[in-house]
Design a protein around this motif. Structure first.
Motif, PDB file in Angstrom:
ATOM      1  N   ALA A   1      41.085  47.119  39.065  1.00  0.00           N
ATOM      2  CA  ALA A   1      40.784  45.802  38.511  1.00  0.00           C
ATOM      3  C   ALA A   1      41.978  44.860  38.582  1.00  0.00           C
ATOM      4  N   VAL A   2      43.177  45.380  38.334  1.00  0.00           N
ATOM      5  CA  VAL A   2      44.365  44.529  38.333  1.00  0.00           C
ATOM      6  C   VAL A   2      44.611  43.960  39.727  1.00  0.00           C
ATOM      7  N   SER A   3      44.495  44.797  40.754  1.00  0.00           N
ATOM      8  CA  SER A   3      44.727  44.345  42.122  1.00  0.00           C
ATOM      9  C   SER A   3      43.723  43.275  42.536  1.00  0.00           C
TER      10      SER A   3
ATOM     11  N   LYS B   1      28.186  45.979  41.848  1.00  0.00           N
ATOM     12  CA  LYS B   1      28.358  46.298  40.430  1.00  0.00           C
ATOM     13  C   LYS B   1      29.655  47.036  40.156  1.00  0.00           C
ATOM     14  N   GLY B   2      30.229  47.677  41.171  1.00  0.00           N
ATOM     15  CA  GLY B   2      31.457  48.423  40.950  1.00  0.00           C
ATOM     16  C   GLY B   2      31.183  49.889  40.730  1.00  0.00           C
TER      17      GLY B   2
ATOM     18  N   SER C   1      34.131  54.264  29.390  1.00  0.00           N
ATOM     19  CA  SER C   1      34.888  54.785  30.528  1.00  0.00           C
ATOM     20  C   SER C   1      34.649  53.973  31.797  1.00  0.00           C
ATOM     21  N   ILE C   2      34.191  52.734  31.647  1.00  0.00           N
ATOM     22  CA  ILE C   2      33.929  51.912  32.829  1.00  0.00           C
ATOM     23  C   ILE C   2      35.211  51.715  33.637  1.00  0.00           C
ATOM     24  N   ILE C   3      35.122  52.022  34.904  1.00  0.00           N
ATOM     25  CA  ILE C   3      36.194  51.688  35.838  1.00  0.00           C
ATOM     26  C   ILE C   3      35.563  50.729  36.839  1.00  0.00           C
ATOM     27  N   LEU C   4      35.710  49.479  36.605  1.00  0.00           N
ATOM     28  CA  LEU C   4      34.974  48.475  37.355  1.00  0.00           C
ATOM     29  C   LEU C   4      35.964  47.504  37.967  1.00  0.00           C
ATOM     30  N   GLU C   5      36.069  47.544  39.286  1.00  0.00           N
ATOM     31  CA  GLU C   5      37.153  46.799  39.906  1.00  0.00           C
ATOM     32  C   GLU C   5      37.044  45.289  39.743  1.00  0.00           C
ATOM     33  N   ILE C   6      35.844  44.801  39.420  1.00  0.00           N
ATOM     34  CA  ILE C   6      35.676  43.351  39.390  1.00  0.00           C
ATOM     35  C   ILE C   6      35.722  42.747  37.989  1.00  0.00           C
ATOM     36  N   VAL C   7      35.875  43.566  36.945  1.00  0.00           N
ATOM     37  CA  VAL C   7      35.744  43.027  35.592  1.00  0.00           C
ATOM     38  C   VAL C   7      36.831  42.012  35.265  1.00  0.00           C
ATOM     39  N   LEU C   8      38.076  42.296  35.616  1.00  0.00           N
ATOM     40  CA  LEU C   8      39.148  41.351  35.306  1.00  0.00           C
ATOM     41  C   LEU C   8      38.992  40.064  36.109  1.00  0.00           C
ATOM     42  N   LEU C   9      38.586  40.199  37.360  1.00  0.00           N
ATOM     43  CA  LEU C   9      38.329  39.012  38.167  1.00  0.00           C
ATOM     44  C   LEU C   9      37.213  38.181  37.541  1.00  0.00           C
ATOM     45  N   ALA C  10      36.135  38.843  37.128  1.00  0.00           N
ATOM     46  CA  ALA C  10      35.014  38.129  36.510  1.00  0.00           C
ATOM     47  C   ALA C  10      35.460  37.409  35.247  1.00  0.00           C
ATOM     48  N   GLU C  11      36.288  38.082  34.447  1.00  0.00           N
ATOM     49  CA  GLU C  11      36.774  37.457  33.220  1.00  0.00           C
ATOM     50  C   GLU C  11      37.660  36.255  33.529  1.00  0.00           C
ATOM     51  N   SER C  12      38.527  36.384  34.539  1.00  0.00           N
ATOM     52  CA  SER C  12      39.391  35.268  34.920  1.00  0.00           C
ATOM     53  C   SER C  12      38.565  34.083  35.400  1.00  0.00           C
ATOM     54  N   HIS C  13      37.573  34.370  36.235  1.00  0.00           N
ATOM     55  CA  HIS C  13      36.730  33.301  36.779  1.00  0.00           C
ATOM     56  C   HIS C  13      35.979  32.583  35.654  1.00  0.00           C
TER      57      HIS C  13
END
Length: 316
Positions: free
Chosen positions: A43-45, A68-69, A77-89
């Motif tokens: 998610a960070v990357s 969906k990731g 335990s969600i490991i979702l690569e797009i969550v931080l991007l979605a929150e930023s957007h």
């Protein structure tokens, strides 16, 4: 342009230590960004890739669409690569429009529905990554690659910059090449150069929205300690370079130079011997430790907007 930005990862070379992530403007088919490095599923990357784009353009698309990731057993335990991007957007959009619903800024679904970026990956595979995969797979078949992090680091030292340059040059060609007329598809598939259709659309509305730079700066600070471009620590990069120089190899190869394969095999053996003799090789790590924070943020966002967040509704 900028009505829908389609994003996804490309895993063709992930087994060998090269991870790719990218975004395409659904209207123009312009490749907005493409990351080549060691982390396309964290998610960070992914978030930092998006923020880097916004820092360059200072505008954002109306809607982002992604898969969906990846999920584990429970919501905690969600490991979702797009969550931080979605929150930023969403945060950036709400700086301009405080009442904007989540679903107006972000959508996600099956990869088969993410057709623009999936089509682009097919093009990239045919033009670039399949050839690299074939070469690396032959090394593995011949016993010169075992899937371990040390072998990956040797490949990365010799080939990361080369693969990046090849892919980035290909993107430049793609963005400037004319998309030809296709019968029976003209009602939804525009023709023209992606670059011109993205920056200078002749028809239709440009949906780009100016970002609030103070909000962008605050989001950037959350990931400022992660270096997107690093794939080997400097100490290891210098060590591997010294090993190659000891045997008369250059540090940089063109793909047309047949010595690159021998250099890799030599470096692999030399590093293995170095470790066997007690030397330590500390490799670059992916950003970690965000799982609980990601899950908490995801839950908070969806509770605020009364969106059901149990695992079944997300996956179904």
């Amino acid at each position: 342009p900028n009505r829908v930005l389609s994003i996804d990862g490309h895993d063709k070379l992930s087994h060998f230590g090269f991870e790719i992530y990218g975004a395409i403007d659904a209207y123009s088919r312009y490749i907005v960004w493409c990351y080549v490095g060691i982390s396309n599923r964290t998610a960070v990357s992914v978030n930092k890739q998006y923020l880097r784009l916004l820092r360059t353009t200072l505008h954002m698309p109306k809607l982002i669409h992604s898969d969906k990731g990846n999920f584990l057993n429970t919501i905690s335990s969600i490991i979702l690569e797009i969550v931080l991007l979605a929150e930023s957007h969403l945060t950036l959009w709400r700086a301009n429009r405080p009442d904007l619903p989540f679903q107006k800024a972000y959508s996600y679904g099956k990869s088969t529905k993410n057709q623009r970026i999936e089509a682009w990956w097919n093009i990239l595979t045919e033009a670039q990554t399949q050839e690299w995969k074939t070469y690396f797979a032959k090394l593995e078949l011949d016993g010169y690659f075992n899937g371990g992090e040390t072998d990956k680091s040797c490949l990365q030292y010799l080939y990361m910059d080369l693969i990046r340059s090849h892919i980035y040059r290909f993107i430049e060609v793609h963005n400037s090449h004319p998309i030809r007329f296709q019968r029976n598809r003209e009602h939804y598939l525009l023709t023209g150069q992606p670059f011109l259709m993205y920056y200078y659309p002749q028809s239709g509305k440009n949906y780009q929205e100016k970002v609030d730079e103070k909000v962008l700066e605050a989001l950037e600070k959350k990931v400022e300690n992660y270096n997107l471009d690093e794939y080997l620590p400097e100490s290891i990069y210098l060590l591997y370079g010294r090993f190659l120089q000891e045997d008369g190899y250059p540090n940089i190869f063109a793909y047309s130079d047949p010595r690159h394969k021998d250099a890799y095999i030599y470096l692999r053996d030399r590093v293995s011997q170095y470790i066997a003799d007690g030397g330590q090789v500390h490799l670059a790590s992916r950003p970690a430790g965000a799982a609980e924070w990601i899950a908490a943020e995801w839950i908070a966002v969806h509770k605020t907007h009364k969106i059901e967040i149990h695992r079944g509704s997300l996956i179904g």
